[in-house]
Scaffold this active site. Structure first.
Site, PDB file in Angstrom:
ATOM      1  N   MET A  92      -9.427  -9.812  -3.441  1.00  0.00           N
ATOM      2  CA  MET A  92     -10.464  -8.839  -2.634  1.00  0.00           C
ATOM      3  C   MET A  92     -11.152  -9.963  -2.043  1.00  0.00           C
ATOM      4  O   MET A  92     -12.186 -11.225  -2.768  1.00  0.00           O
ATOM      5  CB  MET A  92     -10.426  -7.554  -2.967  1.00  0.00           C
ATOM      6  CG  MET A  92      -9.317  -6.842  -3.590  1.00  0.00           C
ATOM      7  SD  MET A  92     -10.274  -5.306  -4.447  1.00  0.00           S
ATOM      8  CE  MET A  92     -10.475  -5.600  -5.348  1.00  0.00           C
ATOM      9  N   SER A 120      -9.604 -14.392  -3.164  1.00  0.00           N
ATOM     10  CA  SER A 120      -9.186 -14.288  -2.231  1.00  0.00           C
ATOM     11  C   SER A 120      -8.778 -15.657  -1.300  1.00  0.00           C
ATOM     12  O   SER A 120     -10.256 -15.861  -1.643  1.00  0.00           O
ATOM     13  CB  SER A 120      -9.466 -13.033  -1.563  1.00  0.00           C
ATOM     14  OG  SER A 120      -9.522 -13.633   0.400  1.00  0.00           O
ATOM     15  N   GLN A 152      -5.767 -16.482  -3.696  1.00  0.00           N
ATOM     16  CA  GLN A 152      -4.378 -16.596  -3.392  1.00  0.00           C
ATOM     17  C   GLN A 152      -4.985 -16.863  -1.334  1.00  0.00           C
ATOM     18  O   GLN A 152      -6.122 -17.678  -1.109  1.00  0.00           O
ATOM     19  CB  GLN A 152      -4.963 -14.962  -2.686  1.00  0.00           C
ATOM     20  CG  GLN A 152      -4.286 -14.074  -1.765  1.00  0.00           C
ATOM     21  CD  GLN A 152      -4.791 -13.814  -0.545  1.00  0.00           C
ATOM     22  OE1 GLN A 152      -6.028 -14.167  -0.636  1.00  0.00           O
ATOM     23  NE2 GLN A 152      -3.910 -14.285   0.761  1.00  0.00           N
ATOM     24  N   TYR A 199      -4.612 -17.529   1.759  1.00  0.00           N
ATOM     25  CA  TYR A 199      -3.587 -16.756   3.699  1.00  0.00           C
ATOM     26  C   TYR A 199      -3.532 -18.487   4.421  1.00  0.00           C
ATOM     27  O   TYR A 199      -5.162 -19.202   4.782  1.00  0.00           O
ATOM     28  CB  TYR A 199      -4.613 -15.946   4.655  1.00  0.00           C
ATOM     29  CG  TYR A 199      -4.803 -14.777   4.115  1.00  0.00           C
ATOM     30  CD1 TYR A 199      -4.155 -13.863   3.968  1.00  0.00           C
ATOM     31  CD2 TYR A 199      -5.973 -14.398   3.695  1.00  0.00           C
ATOM     32  CE1 TYR A 199      -4.033 -12.635   3.914  1.00  0.00           C
ATOM     33  CE2 TYR A 199      -6.492 -13.411   3.784  1.00  0.00           C
ATOM     34  CZ  TYR A 199      -4.992 -11.942   3.386  1.00  0.00           C
ATOM     35  OH  TYR A 199      -5.349 -10.530   3.076  1.00  0.00           O
ATOM     36  N   LYS A 209       3.030 -12.344  -2.259  1.00  0.00           N
ATOM     37  CA  LYS A 209       2.361 -11.314  -2.174  1.00  0.00           C
ATOM     38  C   LYS A 209       2.315 -10.562  -1.008  1.00  0.00           C
ATOM     39  O   LYS A 209       2.371 -11.197  -0.587  1.00  0.00           O
ATOM     40  CB  LYS A 209       0.929 -10.947  -2.804  1.00  0.00           C
ATOM     41  CG  LYS A 209       0.251  -9.509  -2.509  1.00  0.00           C
ATOM     42  CD  LYS A 209      -0.805 -10.213  -2.689  1.00  0.00           C
ATOM     43  CE  LYS A 209      -2.036  -9.031  -3.208  1.00  0.00           C
ATOM     44  NZ  LYS A 209      -2.345  -8.429  -1.452  1.00  0.00           N
ATOM     45  N   HIS A 231      -0.526  -3.688   0.160  1.00  0.00           N
ATOM     46  CA  HIS A 231      -1.504  -4.025   0.601  1.00  0.00           C
ATOM     47  C   HIS A 231      -2.841  -3.514   0.487  1.00  0.00           C
ATOM     48  O   HIS A 231      -3.901  -3.235   1.293  1.00  0.00           O
ATOM     49  CB  HIS A 231      -1.806  -4.999   1.801  1.00  0.00           C
ATOM     50  CG  HIS A 231      -2.946  -6.174   2.298  1.00  0.00           C
ATOM     51  ND1 HIS A 231      -2.598  -7.404   2.108  1.00  0.00           N
ATOM     52  CD2 HIS A 231      -4.222  -6.061   2.079  1.00  0.00           C
ATOM     53  CE1 HIS A 231      -3.508  -8.552   2.770  1.00  0.00           C
ATOM     54  NE2 HIS A 231      -4.394  -8.020   2.636  1.00  0.00           N
ATOM     55  N   ARG A 250      -2.982  -1.068   3.545  1.00  0.00           N
ATOM     56  CA  ARG A 250      -3.355  -1.584   4.748  1.00  0.00           C
ATOM     57  C   ARG A 250      -3.190  -2.663   5.915  1.00  0.00           C
ATOM     58  O   ARG A 250      -3.353  -2.863   7.043  1.00  0.00           O
ATOM     59  CB  ARG A 250      -4.580  -2.862   4.104  1.00  0.00           C
ATOM     60  CG  ARG A 250      -5.426  -1.694   3.121  1.00  0.00           C
ATOM     61  CD  ARG A 250      -6.443  -2.557   2.484  1.00  0.00           C
ATOM     62  NE  ARG A 250      -7.865  -3.512   2.143  1.00  0.00           N
ATOM     63  CZ  ARG A 250      -8.569  -3.285   2.554  1.00  0.00           C
ATOM     64  NH1 ARG A 250      -9.271  -2.117   2.779  1.00  0.00           N
ATOM     65  NH2 ARG A 250      -9.558  -3.787   3.100  1.00  0.00           N
ATOM     66  N   GLY A 265      -2.333   1.332  -5.276  1.00  0.00           N
ATOM     67  CA  GLY A 265      -2.274   3.169  -5.342  1.00  0.00           C
ATOM     68  C   GLY A 265      -2.377   3.051  -6.992  1.00  0.00           C
ATOM     69  O   GLY A 265      -2.155   4.611  -7.510  1.00  0.00           O
ATOM     70  N   ARG A 309      -3.489   4.213  -9.887  1.00  0.00           N
ATOM     71  CA  ARG A 309      -5.099   4.953 -10.105  1.00  0.00           C
ATOM     72  C   ARG A 309      -5.273   5.245 -11.715  1.00  0.00           C
ATOM     73  O   ARG A 309      -5.469   6.181 -12.107  1.00  0.00           O
ATOM     74  CB  ARG A 309      -5.051   5.763  -9.242  1.00  0.00           C
ATOM     75  CG  ARG A 309      -5.146   5.497  -7.805  1.00  0.00           C
ATOM     76  CD  ARG A 309      -6.800   4.555  -7.818  1.00  0.00           C
ATOM     77  NE  ARG A 309      -7.277   3.870  -6.056  1.00  0.00           N
ATOM     78  CZ  ARG A 309      -6.786   3.176  -5.706  1.00  0.00           C
ATOM     79  NH1 ARG A 309      -5.148   2.399  -6.353  1.00  0.00           N
ATOM     80  NH2 ARG A 309      -6.644   2.975  -4.797  1.00  0.00           N
TER      81      ARG A 309
HETATM   82  C1  LIG Z   1     -11.366  -4.655   0.812  1.00  0.00           C
HETATM   83  C2  LIG Z   1      -9.897  -5.014  -0.069  1.00  0.00           C
HETATM   84  C3  LIG Z   1      -9.968  -6.757   0.479  1.00  0.00           C
HETATM   85  C4  LIG Z   1      -9.037  -6.935   0.031  1.00  0.00           C
HETATM   86  N1  LIG Z   1      -8.291  -8.063   0.801  1.00  0.00           N
HETATM   87  C5  LIG Z   1      -7.487  -8.665   0.755  1.00  0.00           C
HETATM   88  C6  LIG Z   1      -7.094 -10.785   0.277  1.00  0.00           C
HETATM   89  O1  LIG Z   1      -7.954 -11.081   1.037  1.00  0.00           O
HETATM   90  N2  LIG Z   1      -5.424 -11.235   0.342  1.00  0.00           N
HETATM   91  C7  LIG Z   1      -4.466 -10.691  -0.542  1.00  0.00           C
HETATM   92  O2  LIG Z   1      -3.483 -11.254  -0.640  1.00  0.00           O
HETATM   93  N3  LIG Z   1      -5.349  -8.847  -0.495  1.00  0.00           N
HETATM   94  C8  LIG Z   1      -6.357  -8.337  -0.156  1.00  0.00           C
HETATM   95  N4  LIG Z   1      -6.487  -7.110  -0.555  1.00  0.00           N
HETATM   96  C9  LIG Z   1      -5.604  -6.248  -1.035  1.00  0.00           C
HETATM   97  C10 LIG Z   1      -5.363  -6.490  -2.343  1.00  0.00           C
HETATM   98  O3  LIG Z   1      -5.005  -7.867  -2.814  1.00  0.00           O
HETATM   99  C11 LIG Z   1      -3.774  -5.007  -2.914  1.00  0.00           C
HETATM  100  O4  LIG Z   1      -3.010  -5.840  -2.695  1.00  0.00           O
HETATM  101  C12 LIG Z   1      -4.629  -4.033  -3.282  1.00  0.00           C
HETATM  102  O5  LIG Z   1      -5.840  -3.687  -2.825  1.00  0.00           O
HETATM  103  C13 LIG Z   1      -4.325  -2.748  -3.745  1.00  0.00           C
HETATM  104  O6  LIG Z   1      -3.769  -1.542  -3.798  1.00  0.00           O
HETATM  105  P1  LIG Z   1      -5.245  -0.422  -4.428  1.00  0.00           P
HETATM  106  O7  LIG Z   1      -6.055  -1.513  -3.799  1.00  0.00           O
HETATM  107  O8  LIG Z   1      -5.199   0.380  -3.853  1.00  0.00           O
HETATM  108  O9  LIG Z   1      -5.390  -0.966  -5.809  1.00  0.00           O
HETATM  109  C14 LIG Z   1      -7.716  -6.581   0.209  1.00  0.00           C
HETATM  110  C15 LIG Z   1      -7.860  -5.351  -0.506  1.00  0.00           C
HETATM  111  C16 LIG Z   1      -9.257  -4.749  -0.289  1.00  0.00           C
HETATM  112  C17 LIG Z   1      -9.645  -2.844  -0.624  1.00  0.00           C
END
Ligand SMILES: Cc1cc2nc3c(=O)[nH]c(=O)nc-3n(C[C@H](O)[C@H](O)[C@H](O)COP(=O)(O)O)c2cc1C
Length: 349
Positions: A76, A104, A124, A126, A219, A243, A246, A276, A278
């Protein structure tokens, strides 16, 4: 209120509004995020009786790395928004829980400082518009003992994360997004070309493996066809992910996509899942279906914001304790004994 909702409230209370909004944010109307959580509960477990369930073993391995439980930390961005030390504390918490974390590309912490906490970690990626920037980052991650690369592939095109302020527009200060693993001179030189490339092809997988010498895990895969394309191009693992709801607000959920991806490539590579999940019971359903591990996102971030490294460790320990309880109630002694027949699929299709 669940313990995770309570934790989120505690985190929100200590965070500036723009940071907590970014952590909660989702794409579109949020239905993928909400249904992504609900769909895990739509799997029902089938307990069995008269089996020895006096002890539970959660130990597992991910790409050859031993972990105390198949519950990992998702990568993250913007963890320095939760605590100035960011992933250094997350890594401490993961180490205490005996598990592995994703780091990240958008980390404000230095790879060496993260690695020094003792938890195994995956970097991770990008991919940047200028591939030389990415080459430098993955070489540095490999030198700092990252054990695999997570290539995030659900970037084309970027979904709008609403409602939240883009971290690039956050106020200056310790919470500001910054990339700590390129020098000031390199950041100046690459300029806007450190932005995410939107022209990735499966060839990227082989290139990253070659540059880093590390296994590459893709991913953000949500269809069997894409999982096949990734594996045929050399991916050693797949992370089924929306994601965290997101990216595409109207996409299928991870719970929906997991079975078809397992059917396509589950016999060849490790398939992990996030978005998700939880709790330990929901993790048990994913593992029973055949996922090798579950990754936890926001709950870890909320633990970090509320209580630092201890908060991260507590979140992971609670998932582990819930998984133990679930296995015990199912009459199962080891996560390795979970089977698809232990789950009834009630996810809406
Ligand atoms: C604040 C935030 C930042 C994130 N940043 C990245 C990131 O930089 N790279 C990435 O591959 N996924 C990122 N993600 C996605 C997470 O790796 C992951 O897929 C997702 O949070 C899982 O879902 P959950 O929050 O419901 O557990 C981010 C998620 C959140 C909430």
């Amino acid at each position: 209120m669940t313990w995770i909702e309570d934790l989120a409230r505690r985190a929100d209370a200590v965070l500036p509004d723009y940071v907590s909004a970014y952590y909660h944010s989702h794409a579109g109307d949020g239905s993928c995020d909400r249904e992504g959580i609900a769909d895990w509960n739509a799997f029902r477990l089938r307990p069995t009786v008269l089996r020895d369930a006096s002890a539970q073993d959660l130990t597992s391995e991910v790409l050859g790395t031993p972990v105390a439980a198949p519950i990992l930390v998702a990568p993250m961005a913007q963890q320095v928004g939760a605590r100035p030390e960011g992933e250094v504390l997350t890594a401490q918490g993961a180490a205490k829980a005996g598990t592995l974390l994703g780091v990240s590309t958008n980390t404000g912490a230095r790879f060496e400082d993260i690695a020094a906490q003792g938890a195994p970690w995956w970097y991770q990626v990008y991919v940047a518009r200028n591939r030389d920037a990415t080459r430098l980052l993955v070489e540095r991650a490999a030198a700092a003992r990252a054990r695999a690369l997570i290539l995030t592939v659900d970037t084309t095109p970027l979904g709008r994360e609403v409602p939240a302020i883009d971290p690039r527009n956050w106020p200056e200060g310790p919470r500001k997004n910054r990339t700590a693993n390129l020098t000031a001179e390199e950041l100046e030189r690459f300029g806007k070309d450190t932005d995410m490339a939107l022209d990735l092809t499966p060839d990227t997988i082989g290139w990253l493996a070659e540059v880093s010498g590390l296994p590459v895990v893709c991913k953000g895969v949500l269809t069997a066809r894409d999982a096949r394309r990734c594996v045929d191009a050399g991916a050693e693992g797949i992370i089924v992910s929306t994601h965290g709801g997101r990216r595409l607000g109207t996409s299928v959920t991870s719970a929906y996509a997991l079975p078809e991806i397992l059917a396509e490539v589950g016999g060849e590579v490790e398939v992990h899942v996030d978005s998700g999940v939880r709790g330990g019971a929901q993790a048990a359903a994913a593992l029973a279906l055949g996922a090798k591990a579950v990754h936890v996102g926001r709950p870890v971030m909320w633990g970090l914001a509320a209580d630092g490294a201890d908060g991260v460790a507590d979140v992971l320990a609670t998932y582990q304790a819930e998984l133990v309880t679930t296995l015990r109630q199912m009459g199962i002694g080891s996560v390795k004994d979970l089977r698809p027949a232990d789950v009834v699929t009630r996810v809406s299709r």
